[in-house]
Each structure stands twice: as structure tokens, then as C-alpha cells.
Design an enzyme around this catalytic site. Structure first.
Site, mmCIF file in Angstrom:
data_model
loop_
_atom_site.group_PDB
_atom_site.id
_atom_site.type_symbol
_atom_site.label_atom_id
_atom_site.label_comp_id
_atom_site.label_asym_id
_atom_site.label_seq_id
_atom_site.Cartn_x
_atom_site.Cartn_y
_atom_site.Cartn_z
ATOM 1 N N PRO A 32 -6.605 -19.600 -8.349
ATOM 2 C CA PRO A 32 -5.707 -20.711 -8.022
ATOM 3 C C PRO A 32 -5.906 -21.854 -9.010
ATOM 4 O O PRO A 32 -6.806 -22.676 -8.847
ATOM 5 C CB PRO A 32 -6.168 -21.119 -6.615
ATOM 6 C CG PRO A 32 -7.634 -20.800 -6.603
ATOM 7 C CD PRO A 32 -7.804 -19.586 -7.482
ATOM 8 N N MET A 33 -5.072 -21.910 -10.037
ATOM 9 C CA MET A 33 -5.233 -22.911 -11.097
ATOM 10 C C MET A 33 -4.200 -24.018 -10.926
ATOM 11 O O MET A 33 -3.021 -23.850 -11.252
ATOM 12 C CB MET A 33 -5.097 -22.246 -12.464
ATOM 13 C CG MET A 33 -6.207 -21.259 -12.763
ATOM 14 S SD MET A 33 -5.915 -20.323 -14.280
ATOM 15 C CE MET A 33 -4.810 -19.024 -13.672
ATOM 16 N N GLU A 34 -4.643 -25.153 -10.405
ATOM 17 C CA GLU A 34 -3.720 -26.262 -10.152
ATOM 18 C C GLU A 34 -3.091 -26.742 -11.452
ATOM 19 O O GLU A 34 -3.768 -26.937 -12.460
ATOM 20 C CB GLU A 34 -4.470 -27.422 -9.485
ATOM 21 C CG GLU A 34 -3.529 -28.459 -8.923
ATOM 22 C CD GLU A 34 -4.028 -29.881 -9.120
ATOM 23 O OE1 GLU A 34 -3.262 -30.806 -8.801
ATOM 24 O OE2 GLU A 34 -5.145 -30.055 -9.619
ATOM 25 N N GLN B 4 -4.230 -21.381 -0.242
ATOM 26 C CA GLN B 4 -5.445 -22.180 -0.333
ATOM 27 C C GLN B 4 -5.212 -23.576 0.232
ATOM 28 O O GLN B 4 -4.206 -24.224 -0.081
ATOM 29 C CB GLN B 4 -5.934 -22.292 -1.773
ATOM 30 C CG GLN B 4 -7.305 -22.968 -1.863
ATOM 31 C CD GLN B 4 -7.840 -23.058 -3.272
ATOM 32 O OE1 GLN B 4 -7.414 -23.949 -4.023
ATOM 33 N NE2 GLN B 4 -8.761 -22.178 -3.639
ATOM 34 N N CYS C 111 -12.585 -28.010 -6.411
ATOM 35 C CA CYS C 111 -11.752 -28.817 -7.296
ATOM 36 C C CYS C 111 -12.560 -29.991 -7.868
ATOM 37 O O CYS C 111 -13.155 -30.768 -7.124
ATOM 38 C CB CYS C 111 -10.535 -29.354 -6.555
ATOM 39 S SG CYS C 111 -9.461 -30.394 -7.586
ATOM 40 N N LYS D 146 -13.773 -20.795 -1.761
ATOM 41 C CA LYS D 146 -14.036 -20.882 -3.201
ATOM 42 C C LYS D 146 -14.793 -22.181 -3.464
ATOM 43 O O LYS D 146 -14.369 -23.243 -3.015
ATOM 44 C CB LYS D 146 -12.749 -20.859 -4.019
ATOM 45 C CG LYS D 146 -12.986 -20.834 -5.531
ATOM 46 C CD LYS D 146 -11.683 -20.572 -6.289
ATOM 47 C CE LYS D 146 -11.965 -20.332 -7.781
ATOM 48 N NZ LYS D 146 -12.289 -21.555 -8.505
ATOM 49 N N ASN E 287 -16.529 -16.149 -10.889
ATOM 50 C CA ASN E 287 -15.395 -16.789 -11.545
ATOM 51 C C ASN E 287 -15.917 -17.756 -12.603
ATOM 52 O O ASN E 287 -16.972 -18.352 -12.441
ATOM 53 C CB ASN E 287 -14.554 -17.528 -10.490
ATOM 54 C CG ASN E 287 -13.508 -18.456 -11.077
ATOM 55 O OD1 ASN E 287 -13.537 -19.653 -10.834
ATOM 56 N ND2 ASN E 287 -12.591 -17.935 -11.864
ATOM 57 N N GLY F 190 -9.142 -16.646 -14.360
ATOM 58 C CA GLY F 190 -8.405 -17.903 -14.421
ATOM 59 C C GLY F 190 -7.667 -18.065 -15.728
ATOM 60 O O GLY F 190 -6.727 -17.323 -16.025
ATOM 61 N N ARG F 191 -8.111 -19.023 -16.542
ATOM 62 C CA ARG F 191 -7.399 -19.306 -17.795
ATOM 63 C C ARG F 191 -7.376 -18.116 -18.733
ATOM 64 O O ARG F 191 -6.433 -17.952 -19.519
ATOM 65 C CB ARG F 191 -8.044 -20.512 -18.474
ATOM 66 C CG ARG F 191 -7.867 -21.825 -17.703
ATOM 67 C CD ARG F 191 -8.731 -22.936 -18.288
ATOM 68 N NE ARG F 191 -10.152 -22.601 -18.196
ATOM 69 C CZ ARG F 191 -11.097 -23.115 -18.970
ATOM 70 N NH1 ARG F 191 -10.774 -23.974 -19.916
ATOM 71 N NH2 ARG F 191 -12.359 -22.764 -18.808
#
Length: 317
Positions: free
Chosen positions: A7-9, A68, A98, A139, A199, A223-224
Site C-alpha cells: 500500500p504505497m500512499e 487498509q 506510515c 503492517k 517488506n 513496493g517501489r
């Protein structure tokens, strides 16, 4: 081995999730966080951050999407988790990772890792609020300013009834600066019986293998690195073929066609440029293409460049 899209804001929204799961074989993905702050949110807020709720909580390719939530009030988080499930969420993930200052100032995200009792209370309240058939996961990062409470937080999550724990191998203070401390995830994995998903800083198959070795975790959240190589997840599944540059432009072309009309022309053009910025980490051709379109703000004018990209040889000349 489970492979999950992170989950990449501000990066992996509905459209990017859709594009990445069109080509990548993920077990599931997690939405950007829905911020919970003192009230029961209306359905439109959940639909904004997780439009897949309107299509069976799956992406276009049929990959499940977990919702999430981020917040610190147990009762309010529980109430909103129940609302998300009413709207079709197949699982709830809780964000204690976060690093954003705005979020942390309002007692959300990684700052709560200084308070394992709050982590436990929120997780336990959400677990009680949703049916037993709905999994609740967490997470987190290694910690807020330091990682001294990492195991305490993991044990709090386990005691609260979570189904699994995903750990980003850095503290909030460490942000996204390399390296990720995968070996420190192993201390958490050894301290609890919950499945642990590793992660952080997984860009290549080699990174993934080192992460698995150092963390002791078989399951990974990408992720990225997944944005920088849309086929990374498939490479980890031993499909036997590395991504070629020629594979990339069709993904970008379809992505552009999908997002036209979802924002201003400049915003849409910016989405494509953002993705190219990640892709150039691996392919110089992406950097050349970005140079060609970086001053373009009309998405329609960008389309021909994506439809007829230069070859690898031409890009290197």
C-alpha cells in the site's frame, strides 16, 4: 511463497494497482490507507481510496484488494472496519508504519509504535468488530525513532488476534533511505508464531533472495520495486524471463488510456512521468522517453511517444 503488492500512499492508487496486477501475479494487494479520525466515514471515502470495493474487491485482473485503515482510536477504528466489511472488504489491514509527519502529528502511523498498548488495543478492537471470516492483519515498521520496541509491538499484534504481520525493515526515522534492515525482521519473526511478511528495499530478484535469507521470511511485500519493474513479481515466481524494455511501453500506454479523464491533463501527464522516473532506475530507455515528454502536459500528445518507443539499441546510441 506469498507475494503482495504494498500500500504505497500517493503512488499505488487504484490505477497503478490495476496496471501492475494486469501483468503481475500477486496473491493480493493492499489499498492506500483510509484515514480514520473521530467519525464513522461515509461509503464515498472508502470508494475513493479503494474503488475496487465496487467490483467485488478485486482488480481488473481479479486480484483481491485488502482495505487498509490508519488511526489510533480503538472504537472508531473498529466501527470503520465494520463499515469497510459491509462495503465488501475481504480483509482489513492496519497501518502502524506510515512515516508522514502530518499523519504522525495526529497520532497515526509509525508514531504509535512507541505505544504497544495502543497497537494492541486498536488491533483487538478491529478483530472483535468484524466477522471471524474476515482476516485482520497489521503492517508496521521496526519502530518510530528506534527499534527497541519492535518485538513488544509484534507480540501486541499477535495477542490481539491478527492473522499475520508485515514488517518494513526500517524505523520511521530511517524513512526510505537504504538499506532496509532485513536481519532485524528476523528477530521479530523468531519472537512470535504469527506469519511475518518482509517488506522494504526489494528492487530485484537478488534483493528478494537476500531479504528472505536475512529475515527468515518466505513471504514478501513488494513496493517501489514493483513500480520500477512491473514484472518483478513474476521473476520471483521463477517464470524464467527477465523483463524487456519492449514489455514496458504497452503497460504505460494502457495506463495512460485508463487515467485520461481522471484528473486535469497536467495531473494525468504527471502520473506517466512519475512512473517513467521509477522505470529509468533499470532502463535508460525510460530516461530518454522521459526527456522527450517531460515538458508535455497534454496526455493525448504523449500517447504517440509511448506507442512507438525507441529500441534498446537506439536508446543507447
Amino acid at each position: 511463497m506469498k507475494l503482495i503488492l504494498a500500500p504505497m500512499e500517493g503512488l499505488a492508487d487504484f490505477w497503478v494497482r490495476q496496471a501492475l496486477t494486469d501483468v503481475g501475479r500477486y496473491d493480493w494487494c493492499v489499498s492506500e490507507f483510509v484515514r480514520v479520525s473521530g467519525q464513522l466515514l461515509p461509503p464515498r471515502v472508502f470508494y475513493r481510496w479503494c474503488p475496487e470495493l465496487k467490483q467485488g474487491s478485486r482488480t481488473r485482473a481479479g486480484i483481491p484488494v485488502h482495505v487498509q485503515l490508519l488511526g489510533s482510536d480503538p472504537a472508531c477504528m473498529a466501527e470503520n472496519a465494520a463499515r469497510a466489511v459491509e462495503l465488501g472488504a475481504p480483509a482489513i489491514d492496519l497501518n502502524f508504519g506510515c512515516p508522514a509527519k502530518t499523519v504522525n502529528r495526529h497520532r497515526g502511523g509509525a508514531v504509535l509504535l512507541d505505544e504497544p498498548d495502543v497497537v494492541h488495543a486498536v488491533t483487538a478492537a478491529v478483530r472483535r468488530a468484524v466477522p471471524s471470516s474476515i482476516t485482520v492483519s497489521v503492517k508496521m515498521r521496526l519502530g518510530n525513532e528506534e527499534d527497541a520496541l519492535a518485538v513488544d509491538n509484534a507480540r501486541a499484534v499477535e495477542a490481539a488476534g491478527a492473522a499475520w504481520l508485515t514488517v518494513h525493515g526500517r524505523t520511521k526515522r530511517q524513512g526510505y533511505r537504504p538499506p532496509a534492515y532485513w536481519d532485524r525482521i528476523s528477530h521479530i519473526r523468531e519472537a512470535i508464531s504469527l506469519p511475518v511478511i518482509a517488506n522494504g528495499e526489494i528492487w530485484t530478484p537478488e534483493d528478494a533472495r537476500r531479504c528472505q535469507h536475512e529475515s527468515g521470511c518466505q513471504d514478501l511485500m513488494l513496493g517501489r520495486g514493483a513500480v520500477a519493474d512491473p514484472w518483478l513479481v513474476n521473476a520471483l515466481r521463477d517464470e524464467g524471463r527477465a523483463t524487456r524494455w519492449e514489455d514496458i511501453p504497452p503497460v504505460l500506454s494502457r495506463f495512460l488510456a485508463d487515467v485520461i479523464g481522471t484528473g486535469t491533463d497536467a495531473q494525468v501527464a504527471g502520473r506517466v512521468k512519475q512512473w517513467l522516473s521509477y522505470l529509468r532506475r533499470q532502463w535508460p530507455q525510460a530516461g530518454v522517453l522521459l526527456e522527450q515528454i517531460k515538458r508535455e502536459s497534454d496526455p493525448q500528445a504523449m500517447a504517440p511517444f509511448l506507442a512507438a518507443p525507441m529500441s534498446g539499441q537506439a536508446a543507447s546510441e
